[in-house]
Design an enzyme around this catalytic site. Structure first.
Site, PDB file in Angstrom:
ATOM      1  N   LYS A 125     -54.418  26.707 -23.739  1.00 18.11           N
ATOM      2  CA  LYS A 125     -53.283  26.770 -24.674  1.00 18.11           C
ATOM      3  C   LYS A 125     -52.216  25.766 -24.285  1.00 18.11           C
ATOM      4  CE  LYS A 125     -50.396  28.222 -27.830  1.00 18.11           C
ATOM      5  NZ  LYS A 125     -49.680  29.472 -27.944  1.00 18.11           N
ATOM      6  N   HIS A 195     -50.980  29.064 -35.588  1.00 19.28           N
ATOM      7  CA  HIS A 195     -49.830  29.375 -36.451  1.00 19.28           C
ATOM      8  C   HIS A 195     -49.277  28.165 -37.212  1.00 19.28           C
ATOM      9  CE1 HIS A 195     -47.609  28.115 -32.926  1.00 19.28           C
ATOM     10  NE2 HIS A 195     -47.590  29.278 -32.330  1.00 19.28           N
ATOM     11  N   ASP A 261     -50.142  36.241 -33.707  1.00 21.67           N
ATOM     12  CA  ASP A 261     -49.084  35.794 -32.792  1.00 21.67           C
ATOM     13  C   ASP A 261     -48.162  36.990 -32.494  1.00 21.67           C
ATOM     14  OD1 ASP A 261     -47.535  34.321 -31.096  1.00 21.67           O
ATOM     15  OD2 ASP A 261     -46.571  33.106 -32.646  1.00 21.67           O
TER      16      ASP A 261
HETATM   17  O1  DOR Z   1     -42.248  33.104 -31.678  1.00 16.91           O
HETATM   18  C1  DOR Z   1     -42.858  32.864 -30.648  1.00 16.91           C
HETATM   19  N1  DOR Z   1     -42.960  33.787 -29.682  1.00 16.91           N
HETATM   20  N2  DOR Z   1     -43.404  31.653 -30.482  1.00 16.91           N
HETATM   21  C2  DOR Z   1     -43.935  31.267 -29.302  1.00 16.91           C
HETATM   22  O2  DOR Z   1     -44.401  30.171 -29.184  1.00 16.91           O
HETATM   23  C3  DOR Z   1     -43.907  32.188 -28.149  1.00 16.91           C
HETATM   24  C4  DOR Z   1     -43.847  33.583 -28.582  1.00 16.91           C
HETATM   25  C5  DOR Z   1     -43.486  34.516 -27.455  1.00 16.91           C
HETATM   26  O3  DOR Z   1     -44.166  34.453 -26.407  1.00 16.91           O
HETATM   27  O4  DOR Z   1     -42.587  35.323 -27.603  1.00 16.91           O
HETATM   28 ZN    ZN Z   2     -47.789  32.926 -29.537  1.00 22.23          ZN
END
Ligand code: DOR
Ligand code: ZN
Length: 381
Positions: A125, A195, A261
């Protein structure tokens, strides 16, 4: 533990038929108000734990998954500490193997690329923070290494050079995608863009990268999400026009995978002056997708392809017949308080959705939703 056999209407090999699953045990019959679907697979979740256990744990994240009909997940490495060494990678996988769901892990990009040779991850990642910290030259070397090892690089594709005063414009995504297209032809590495927020990304990546979209970028935008910190996410929500075009791209088959996500934070953090980005949706993601089926926007085949088949293939999973979920075909209202993980809030609060997960089967066990818990039975005698 009691052993049960399930009988009901299932979606199998592209059509609906009545099936029996399980050993020679007591049969539980489900009427046609229920549907048995292959287990869902979510390639993008954040189960936190370790130094961030106050936000979520591996155990809590698994509860969210089971509640959402999800039998397997791909967890992200931005834990505390970030999983960038072979040692941490192996430690986390050992912990994940104890969970009631199938656990896979995407490794973080190390500064020392020999860590990749030792860990031999299936997936790597890469975050905008990695690009900012190590530069594109390092990313290119990592892709070369990944190609050598046969791994797939998953990109959070926003070029940090375009970030200005906390604003992350669409151009950051477009510039990153262009950069990746070149790196793909130079390195031959397998690339997945996670995403994606712009329909153009789904279009231009055809043929050289796979893409996934989240439920929040399909359902929420800068106008219909007004919950302040609860709507804060990276990459950010876009305009209603862009969101609708992204949905059209999904409908026209330009999107490979649907992934949440799922990113838990505490409610105190999310309602503070400086809320961290992230939205929790594991518990409702399947229902949000089934709602699009109910509205005639997607077919049932699309739902299974986007959230089960393709993501299972992406994670290299062999999905047995005992990996399934049962949904009640009814409308219901989203309530964060009913979520089973630590994160019990959502900007989609009170939305009416279709398809309620009542049971999820994985690893020879079936987990029946029973209020705030699961009633667990064996499927095999
Ligand atoms: O909104 C997000 N939350 N985007 C990210 O890239 C990381 C993730 C998080 O780990 O909270
Ligand atoms: Zn993420």
């Amino acid at each position: 533990m009691d052993c049960v056999k399930i009988e009901g209407r299932a979606y199998v090999a592209g059509s609906l038929k009545r099936v029996k699953i399980g050993g020679s045990c007591k049969t539980i019959q489900f009427s046609d108000k229920y549907l048995i679907l292959p287990g869902m697979v979510d390639i993008h979740v954040h189960f936190r734990d370790w130094g961030l256990a106050y936000k979520e744990t591996l155990a809590g994240g698994s509860m969210s998954a089971l509640a959402g009909g999800v039998v397997a997940v791909g967890d992200m490495p931005n834990t505390k500490p970030h999983i960038k060494t072979a040692e941490l990678y192996a430690k986390r996988l050992r912990e994940g193997a104890e969970l009631p769901i199938v656990y896979r892990l995407h490794m973080g990009l190390p500064e020392d690329l020999t860590q990749l040779e030792i860990a031999k991850p299936h997936t790597l990642k890469i975050y905008p923070e990695d690009i900012a910290a190590y530069g594109w030259g390092h990313v290119k070397r990592a892709l070369e290494k990944c190609a050598e090892l046969g791994c797939t690089a998953i990109f959070h594709c926003e070029d940090p050079a375009f970030f200005k005063n906390g604003v992350r414009p669409p151009e950051a995504e477009l510039a990153c995608v262009e950069k990746l297209r070149r790196l793909k032809s130079e390195t031959g590495s397998s690339i997945h863009i996670t995403h994606v927020t712009l329909p153009q990304t789904a279009e231009v990546s055809r043929g050289w990268a796979t893409v996934d979209v989240t439920p929040h970028h399909l359902y929420l935008d800068g106008e219909n999400c007004r919950e302040g910190g609860l709507c804060r996410v990276n990459p950010p929500l876009r305009t209603p026009e862009v969101r609708k075009k992204l949905l059209a791209a999904l409908v026209s088959g330009l999107v490979d995978i649907y992934a949440t996500d799922h990113a838990p934070h505490t409610i105190e953090e999310k309602t503070s002056e400086n809320p961290p980005p992230g939205i929790c949706s594991l518990e409702i993601a399947l229902s949000l997708l089934l709602t699009l089926w109910r509205r005639g926007v997607l077919s049932l085949g699309d739902v299974v392809r986007l959230y089960s088949k393709r993501p299972a293939r992406f994670l290299g999973l062999d999905m047995g017949l005992d990996m399934f979920t049962i949904v009640k075909l009814e409308e219901w209202e989203v309530r964060g308080v009913d979520f089973l993980g630590k994160c019990k809030f959502t900007p989609l609060e009170r939305r009416r959705v279709f398809g309620r997960v009542v049971a999820t089967a994985v690893g020879g066990k079936i987990y029946f939703r029973d209020g705030a818990n699961f009633d667990v039975r064996n499927l095999q005698p």
